[in-house]
Design an enzyme around this catalytic site. Sequence first.
Site, mmCIF file in Angstrom:
data_model
loop_
_atom_site.group_PDB
_atom_site.id
_atom_site.type_symbol
_atom_site.label_atom_id
_atom_site.label_comp_id
_atom_site.label_asym_id
_atom_site.label_seq_id
_atom_site.Cartn_x
_atom_site.Cartn_y
_atom_site.Cartn_z
ATOM 1 N N ASP A 122 0.787 -1.227 0.000
ATOM 2 C CA ASP A 122 0.000 0.000 0.000
ATOM 3 C C ASP A 122 0.821 1.280 0.000
ATOM 4 O O ASP A 122 0.267 2.353 -0.222
ATOM 5 C CB ASP A 122 -1.010 -0.030 1.148
ATOM 6 C CG ASP A 122 -2.185 -0.958 0.831
ATOM 7 O OD1 ASP A 122 -2.395 -1.236 -0.367
ATOM 8 O OD2 ASP A 122 -2.875 -1.390 1.755
ATOM 9 N N TYR A 147 -9.528 -0.679 2.504
ATOM 10 C CA TYR A 147 -9.137 -0.844 3.905
ATOM 11 C C TYR A 147 -8.769 0.466 4.580
ATOM 12 O O TYR A 147 -8.177 1.347 3.961
ATOM 13 C CB TYR A 147 -7.921 -1.765 4.019
ATOM 14 C CG TYR A 147 -8.280 -3.184 4.370
ATOM 15 C CD1 TYR A 147 -9.045 -3.481 5.482
ATOM 16 C CD2 TYR A 147 -7.830 -4.237 3.591
ATOM 17 C CE1 TYR A 147 -9.368 -4.783 5.802
ATOM 18 C CE2 TYR A 147 -8.151 -5.549 3.905
ATOM 19 C CZ TYR A 147 -8.926 -5.816 5.013
ATOM 20 O OH TYR A 147 -9.237 -7.101 5.323
ATOM 21 N N ASP A 170 14.699 2.596 14.777
ATOM 22 C CA ASP A 170 16.143 2.792 14.938
ATOM 23 C C ASP A 170 16.394 3.132 16.400
ATOM 24 O O ASP A 170 16.376 4.295 16.797
ATOM 25 C CB ASP A 170 16.611 3.901 13.987
ATOM 26 C CG ASP A 170 18.106 4.164 14.142
ATOM 27 O OD1 ASP A 170 18.739 3.551 15.027
ATOM 28 O OD2 ASP A 170 18.621 5.006 13.386
HETATM 29 CU CU LIG Z 1 -7.849 -8.153 6.119
#
Ligand SMILES: [Cu+2]
Length: 822
Positions: A387, A468, A527
């Site tokens: 994504d 999403y 980090d």
């Molecule tokens: Cu899912």
Amino acid sequence: MEFRTKPLILLLSACSFAILTCIYLFPFSQSSIDGHYQTQQKDSFEAPKSNIWSELSVDEASDVYDFVFDELSHLNLTKHPKSNRDSFINFLETLRPNKTDAVPYLHDDATIPERWAKAAIAQVSDGDPYMVYYMVGPLPVSSETQVLPLEYIFNSGRNYIENPVQDFSSIMRFGLSLAENVSDITQDLLGAVVNTKDPFDPEGLLCWPRGSRIERGGMSMWFQFFRQGAGSGARTILPQGVYIKVDANSNDMDDWSPAQFYYNGVIYDSEAEFRDAWNKPDFRRAAINEDGSWTDTEDFDSKPAGRELPPPVSVQPYGPRYKLDKKQQFVSWFGFEFYITTAQATGLTLFDIRFKGKRVMYELGLQEAMAHYAGDDPMQGGLEFMDSFFGMGKNMFELVPGYDCPAYADFLDSRSYQAMHTYEQPNSICIFEYTADHLLSRHSAQFSITASRNTFLVVRSVSTVGNYDYTIEYIFYLDGTIEVKVRASGFIFGSFFARTNEDEYGHRIQEALSSSMHDHVLNFKADLDVAGPKNDMVRLAWEPLTKSYPWDRPEVEERNTMHIVEYAVDEEIGLDYPKNGGEFYVVLSSEEKNAWGERKGYRIAAGTGMGSPPHLTIVNSTTLGDSARWAEHDIWILQRKDKEPRSADPLNYFTPHDPLIDFTKIANHESLKQDDDSEYDGDLVVYFNLGAHHLPHSGDIPNTLMHTSASSVMFVPHNFADHDASRESVQGVRVQLKGKNSGGFAGEWSTNSDLRSRVARRGDEKKEHKVRYFGATYEEGVKLPLEAFEPDLRKFVSEEIAVTDLTFNGSAAGVWEKKIEG
Ligand SMILES: [Cu+2]
Ligand SMILES: *[C@@H]1O[C@H](CO)[C@@H](O)[C@H](O)[C@H]1NC(C)=O
Ligand SMILES: *[C@@H]1O[C@H](CO)[C@@H](O)[C@H](O)[C@H]1NC(C)=O
Ligand SMILES: *[C@@H]1O[C@H](CO)[C@@H](O)[C@H](O)[C@H]1NC(C)=O
Ligand SMILES: *[C@@H]1O[C@H](CO)[C@@H](O)[C@H](O)[C@H]1NC(C)=O
Ligand SMILES: *[C@@H]1O[C@H](CO)[C@@H](O)[C@H](O)[C@H]1NC(C)=O
């Protein structure tokens, strides 16, 4: 107005609708900022240093655009691409400074590091389309400024990829055309057809290509039909049963043709073959995946008992206790200090996190968010999303005050630059304190009870990438713990249910919809600089032990017990969370110890949510190739290098077999030993994954629920200080109980004596019942407007949102046929 005399928290749990309306009657004097209810006192507060990681300002971006146009004039860059033969600047963002240059500025007052920009150019060379990265700097533009190929962060040695989808609009047109050619079949089998005149016709079908598994020099694509799911955006739970394969192994669209058709578990080698079969009486039909009220996200009408009252909410009548420099995006809260920045691909990142003056992390932020599906149909069987390619930052939209974040939260804006367009994302980050419904600590003693509230600080954003919605947050606790948490909601990407492989890859959740198993793996970089950059990682293993102790003999010869065994992590490695939580992963300072001589440390632990955070189930994923090897273990411990600032690049999506950043070349077993003769300086970096093995079930319809999709990792102080650091900051109460003080244990507090003298006073009779607070309390006369409970959402800033449709349009690979102003 009896309720006003009570502490507000008590009030809230008992509040009713009538009380809320009463509260509204109080005049409200505090200001409303950015259109939201806001209680912050506007003290001027300034960050100690500049935010050297901040996204380019609008002026900087405009200067960089102009400079690049001049400097790269031989590329014939256009501002408004009209076709796949045009070269244009796809996006601009800050190229973050090397840590090597940033740390002397942050910690030793060295000069500020140079500011550089990163430019991704959609470039046509000899007729072939590429995506090419450049670095532009130093900024502001001067006679020193240059445009250079950006190579040092890519271990492929390349700063470009061939772009297989530069002519994306033709791909979509091709899909429409081939869908139109089988309209008679789709009308019969799916009850709808595509509308070539208006591809977004709510009644029409979509024909959508699967973009993964892209080989060099072209690709073969499977298209699938979807219903539009207009309204709530439910397209990904409306897949239809007809699939068409296209041989696109040529850059010339004229050579493309539909190759195969797939329907109800049967593959047909041509349209003619499919048509013949469809015309035969014994043709086996699948059900139709119709849209309907089942895809509606809300039920406005049901009235179960209780719904007539709003739920309790959290309020903040006296303002926040953190300090925020909005300009530098710097936060200070009970010893925590950090800077916030964003990037269009990766969203939020925090920098230079310190706790009580000590360094904890240089950088903490998302690298990539992957969803990898499996299935026995041509779409789901190869489907995978990364994504950052669509932009986890670019798709961070305005948060809903009072809902995404408490009404009293502070909101920050972010922005990104793509194809000469500035994407303003107002109120896309929120910051707030929140008091948990459970205590941080408590103890009941014979004569007293002590209770410390668990108030934490949250920095939150939500990235909506197509179907999403990822809520990503960084949580800071008073003891120095830092939690990174991800929760997913929105629509699943379901598969068409065709009774071919029931329950092997998912559950049936509608007439013709299967839930489609998938792994979410989101990679983060931490980090760590625990009390400085020189750190060692150890595994503290809990191991069973059989041992003979002198004090046990002669009764017990050998005792079965356990002990801690320390294992050094002395080379780069990917680790999984151990069975039974049987090891502690601890990053230790190589140099600093606490008062007890123990090395200062931070433990990395699987946090709260639905169990241990997952890594990818699939081994050597055919779809992914080498593009996301970080997904194969839970956490990675590696050497930190300026030339390896990221685990992934968005364009890895298009070059799975030869990715720009190959994580296996970063995690390549280099030594983590700090010998005198080694080049390694002791600065290690951790990458870790969050996510979920997602097997959606009927309860994921219409939307996945966040509490069932949550995962987190916690960084917990481990001997970092000399005792619990929250004690001096926390708010709470000690309640002294009545009764005989027989043992002196947890007897009455005394303002002028310590515990031992209290023990000496043992025997005093009849202690008074007293209550003593540490930290402030609520006082009588607290005033709150209705907006503290229910923000006025008519003040919402966002207009239409450019939600990605998960095609390539507007992704890291380019934008086409976009009307651009300015
Ligand atoms: Cu899912
Ligand atoms: C830019 O345009 C000029 C003039 O049309 C042409 O000669 C040159 O080949 C073009 N350069 C590129 C890189 O396309
Ligand atoms: C970071 O360091 C590398 C060398 O290690 C150098 O090539 C690069 O230009 C530096 N980047 C910036 C932004 O200064
Ligand atoms: C690409 O997206 C823009 C809006 O972001 C839209 O105007 C344009 O029509 C889209 N192009 C295609 C081919 O989908
Ligand atoms: C659709 O049919 C027309 C007419 O037969 C043909 O020219 C065209 O190439 C077909 N489209 C596709 C994408 O196959
Ligand atoms: C995965 O790939 C690696 C490297 O190519 C190989 O050594 C290993 O055997 C493969 N594992 C599986 C399960 O295929």
